[in-house]
Design a protein around this motif. Structure first.
Motif, PDB file in Angstrom:
ATOM      1  N   THR A 114      27.109   8.220 -14.745  1.00 35.30           N
ATOM      2  CA  THR A 114      25.869   8.081 -15.508  1.00 35.30           C
ATOM      3  C   THR A 114      25.990   8.747 -16.868  1.00 35.30           C
ATOM      4  N   THR A 115      26.622   9.907 -16.909  1.00 33.50           N
ATOM      5  CA  THR A 115      26.823  10.604 -18.180  1.00 33.50           C
ATOM      6  C   THR A 115      27.695   9.785 -19.117  1.00 33.50           C
ATOM      7  N   ALA A 116      28.846   9.343 -18.614  1.00 32.49           N
ATOM      8  CA  ALA A 116      29.756   8.560 -19.443  1.00 32.49           C
ATOM      9  C   ALA A 116      29.119   7.254 -19.897  1.00 32.49           C
ATOM     10  N   LEU A 117      28.352   6.630 -19.008  1.00 32.81           N
ATOM     11  CA  LEU A 117      27.733   5.356 -19.346  1.00 32.81           C
ATOM     12  C   LEU A 117      26.633   5.525 -20.381  1.00 32.81           C
ATOM     13  N   ALA A 118      25.789   6.538 -20.227  1.00 33.59           N
ATOM     14  CA  ALA A 118      24.749   6.777 -21.228  1.00 33.59           C
ATOM     15  C   ALA A 118      25.362   7.048 -22.594  1.00 33.59           C
ATOM     16  N   ALA A 119      26.423   7.853 -22.617  1.00 30.61           N
ATOM     17  CA  ALA A 119      27.099   8.135 -23.883  1.00 30.61           C
ATOM     18  C   ALA A 119      27.713   6.872 -24.475  1.00 30.61           C
ATOM     19  N   HIS A 120      28.288   6.031 -23.619  1.00 28.79           N
ATOM     20  CA  HIS A 120      28.890   4.783 -24.081  1.00 28.79           C
ATOM     21  C   HIS A 120      27.834   3.854 -24.690  1.00 28.79           C
ATOM     22  N   LEU A 121      26.687   3.739 -24.031  1.00 28.21           N
ATOM     23  CA  LEU A 121      25.622   2.883 -24.553  1.00 28.21           C
ATOM     24  C   LEU A 121      25.154   3.371 -25.923  1.00 28.21           C
ATOM     25  N   ALA A 140      23.730   2.790 -13.576  1.00 26.74           N
ATOM     26  CA  ALA A 140      23.443   1.970 -14.749  1.00 26.74           C
ATOM     27  C   ALA A 140      21.952   1.968 -15.076  1.00 26.74           C
ATOM     28  N   ALA A 141      21.110   1.894 -14.043  1.00 28.09           N
ATOM     29  CA  ALA A 141      19.665   1.899 -14.277  1.00 28.09           C
ATOM     30  C   ALA A 141      19.215   3.226 -14.890  1.00 28.09           C
ATOM     31  N   CYS A 142      19.777   4.326 -14.396  1.00 31.43           N
ATOM     32  CA  CYS A 142      19.416   5.637 -14.954  1.00 31.43           C
ATOM     33  C   CYS A 142      19.870   5.762 -16.401  1.00 31.43           C
ATOM     34  N   ALA A 143      21.083   5.311 -16.684  1.00 29.80           N
ATOM     35  CA  ALA A 143      21.581   5.365 -18.058  1.00 29.80           C
ATOM     36  C   ALA A 143      20.772   4.451 -18.968  1.00 29.80           C
ATOM     37  N   ALA A 144      20.418   3.267 -18.456  1.00 27.77           N
ATOM     38  CA  ALA A 144      19.602   2.346 -19.249  1.00 27.77           C
ATOM     39  C   ALA A 144      18.233   2.952 -19.531  1.00 27.77           C
ATOM     40  N   GLY A 145      17.646   3.595 -18.527  1.00 32.14           N
ATOM     41  CA  GLY A 145      16.358   4.244 -18.734  1.00 32.14           C
ATOM     42  C   GLY A 145      16.425   5.325 -19.790  1.00 32.14           C
ATOM     43  N   ALA A 146      17.492   6.124 -19.766  1.00 27.96           N
ATOM     44  CA  ALA A 146      17.650   7.188 -20.760  1.00 27.96           C
ATOM     45  C   ALA A 146      17.756   6.629 -22.161  1.00 27.96           C
ATOM     46  N   THR A 147      18.536   5.576 -22.305  1.00 29.21           N
ATOM     47  CA  THR A 147      18.726   5.023 -23.644  1.00 29.21           C
ATOM     48  C   THR A 147      17.506   4.233 -24.122  1.00 29.21           C
ATOM     49  N   LEU A 148      16.767   3.638 -23.203  1.00 31.19           N
ATOM     50  CA  LEU A 148      15.471   3.053 -23.590  1.00 31.19           C
ATOM     51  C   LEU A 148      14.549   4.132 -24.147  1.00 31.19           C
ATOM     52  N   ALA A 149      14.527   5.277 -23.470  1.00 29.02           N
ATOM     53  CA  ALA A 149      13.671   6.374 -23.914  1.00 29.02           C
ATOM     54  C   ALA A 149      14.085   6.900 -25.276  1.00 29.02           C
ATOM     55  N   LEU A 150      15.372   6.728 -25.612  1.00 34.61           N
ATOM     56  CA  LEU A 150      15.866   7.181 -26.911  1.00 34.61           C
ATOM     57  C   LEU A 150      15.854   6.085 -27.958  1.00 34.61           C
ATOM     58  N   GLY A 151      15.257   4.933 -27.622  1.00 31.39           N
ATOM     59  CA  GLY A 151      15.011   3.917 -28.633  1.00 31.39           C
ATOM     60  C   GLY A 151      15.986   2.774 -28.710  1.00 31.39           C
ATOM     61  N   LEU A 152      16.937   2.659 -27.767  1.00 34.28           N
ATOM     62  CA  LEU A 152      17.844   1.512 -27.808  1.00 34.28           C
ATOM     63  C   LEU A 152      17.120   0.247 -27.388  1.00 34.28           C
ATOM     64  N   SER A 153      17.573  -0.871 -27.911  1.00 35.40           N
ATOM     65  CA  SER A 153      16.992  -2.161 -27.563  1.00 35.40           C
ATOM     66  C   SER A 153      17.651  -2.707 -26.307  1.00 35.40           C
ATOM     67  N   VAL A 154      16.997  -3.691 -25.702  1.00 41.44           N
ATOM     68  CA  VAL A 154      17.562  -4.351 -24.529  1.00 41.44           C
ATOM     69  C   VAL A 154      18.917  -4.968 -24.865  1.00 41.44           C
ATOM     70  N   ALA A 155      19.031  -5.570 -26.033  1.00 44.91           N
ATOM     71  CA  ALA A 155      20.295  -6.196 -26.438  1.00 44.91           C
ATOM     72  C   ALA A 155      21.399  -5.149 -26.580  1.00 44.91           C
TER      73      ALA A 155
END
Length: 445
Positions: free
Chosen positions: A128-135, A273-288
């Protein structure tokens, strides 16, 4: 390095001078602290002294002059018993803290609004850490990764913002250090309990401990984003087939599709992946941006790592699976498995994996556990005692190539520790990868 100025001019003791402890000591010295370090290993003390860290036996110092004891990760704070340095500190009324607390104090001082994603849980933290950073990196964000994933957190440069805390899951683990599962769960919950009101607490709710934690955080007025891969949610992120859905306000939308992403196979990786996606959504990343980052995620070495293919045969290095529960996550992902298992056995054997035995076309058993595993597999799955990893890889590759399955998989997922044959699981996984890459006709997965 982050110079720690919060203890400038103050006397600080550090116990544990291996990698993270040494990073703490160096950062405190750089920030102007008057520091003394110590360790139970004379070799480690000598190496720290060579690196410029002042050392002395903490049993001989004047604790009335000490402002704090910084305890390195892995040194017992409470269980099975507090380390002797902890007892000395507490007897003198000295606070005991760790490197994460040092980091958080400096962050509040230097950049309290900088993005800081903190992740905990029993399983999935590294991915989850590596994936959030990658996103985030794929979206062009300046991102650094530290803590348990390679770099001690205080060796990072200070690029810190709005707090996101992730509690992935809780199951029985590390009770030798925590005493009870309830205490272990309470310690894990502290991370999301500390998320500020303008931050986001992301909590996997597929176990009772985390579900209760999410409810408590919501009652406390926190912004909570629940995550489930077991059932739909009225509000939060959940898995529908291979799509990650976000539900809110009576509706739901797909924010990512995991289909065809080999590095994120299995429900456990869907949760990550869902946790990492949630974190990056919260930080303003788009779905794309999230979808693009997920699709390019290479995965972590030794964790469902796709080494390559020879024709239809896929070779997977899951050397990190050092117990049966971890191996179950890999076995659940494939239908036609040529399984390399064994090593230094752990309590419980592989009886808990019986539901996956029908997927095993043949097992190749290595190390000290081989004979015991053979007894457990008798009558349930074909198997052979191969003895060594080299022999097991050779046999599994030959048999998989002759199989009629659409995608036969040679899977190293040992369900055992490595210490009977290898220094650690990384060395074992590297050895497997070298053996596979030496096979003729290997192509990228």
């Amino acid at each position: 390095m982050i110079p720690l100025t919060a203890f400038a001019g103050k006397k600080v003791a550090v116990f544990g001078l291996a990698r993270s402890g040494l990073a703490s000591a160096s950062a405190l010295l750089a920030g102007g602290a008057d520091l003394v370090g110590f360790d139970d290993s004379q070799d480690t003390i000598a190496a720290a002294a060579d690196a410029g860290v002042p050392t002395a036996d903490l049993r001989q110092i004047d604790w009335s002059k000490i402002s704090a004891l910084v305890l390195a990760p892995g040194v017992p704070l409470t269980h099975p018993v507090p380390h002797w340095s902890v007892k000395l500190a507490r007897a003198a009324g000295v606070e005991v803290i760790g490197d994460i607390e040092l980091f958080c104090r400096e962050r509040r001082h230097l950049a309290p609004k900088a993005s800081f994603v903190a992740i905990t849980g029993t399983n999935g933290k590294s991915t989850t850490t590596a994936l959030a950073a990658h996103l985030l990196a794929c979206a062009g964000r300046d991102t650094q990764v530290g803590g348990n994933l390679g770099t001690p957190i205080l060796d990072l440069a200070p690029t810190l913002d709005a707090s996101v805390g992730i509690l992935i899951n809780i199951s029985e683990d590390h009770l030798d250090r925590h005493g009870t599962l309830a205490h272990y769960a309470a310690v894990k919950e502290r991370l999301v309990a500390g998320v500020p009101s303008d931050g986001t607490a992301i909590v996997g709710v597929d176990d009772a401990w985390c579900a209760a934690a999410a409810d408590r955080r919501e009652r406390a007025g926190k912004r909570v984003m629940r995550v489930s891969v077991a059932r739909p949610l009225a509000d939060g992120l959940y898995l529908e087939g291979e799509r990650i859905m976000q539900a809110s306000g009576g509706g739901a939308r797909a924010i990512a599709d995991l289909h065809g992403i080999g590095s994120l196979r299995g429900l456990h990786n869907a949760q990550n992946a869902a946790c990492a996606a949630g974190a990056t959504l919260a930080l303003g990343l788009s779905v794309a941006e999230i979808q693009q980052g997920l699709a390019s995620f290479p995965g972590l070495a030794h964790r469902m790592e796709q080494v390559g293919r020879i024709g239809r045969v896929l070779f997977v290095n899951d050397s990190k699976a050092t117990n049966a529960d971890s191996a179950a996550q890999a076995l659940a992902c494939f239908a036609d498995i040529f399984w390399i298992a064994g090593g230094k056995p752990k309590t419980g054997g592989i009886s808990s994996l019986a539901r996956f035995f029908p997927r095993i076309r043949k097992a190749y058993l290595i190390g000290e556990a081989a004979e015991g595993f053979a007894v457990e597999l008798a009558g349930a799955a074909p198997h052979v005692i191969a003895g060594t990893l080299a022999r097991a890889t050779e046999l599994a590759a030959r048999d998989a190539a002759a199989a009629k399955a659409d995608e036969p998989v040679v899977l190293l997922s040992p369900a055992c520790a490595s210490f009977d044959q290898y220094r650690n699981f990384e060395v074992r996984g590297d050895a497997f990868c070298e053996l596979v890459r030496a096979l003729p006709g290997l192509k990228p997965a």
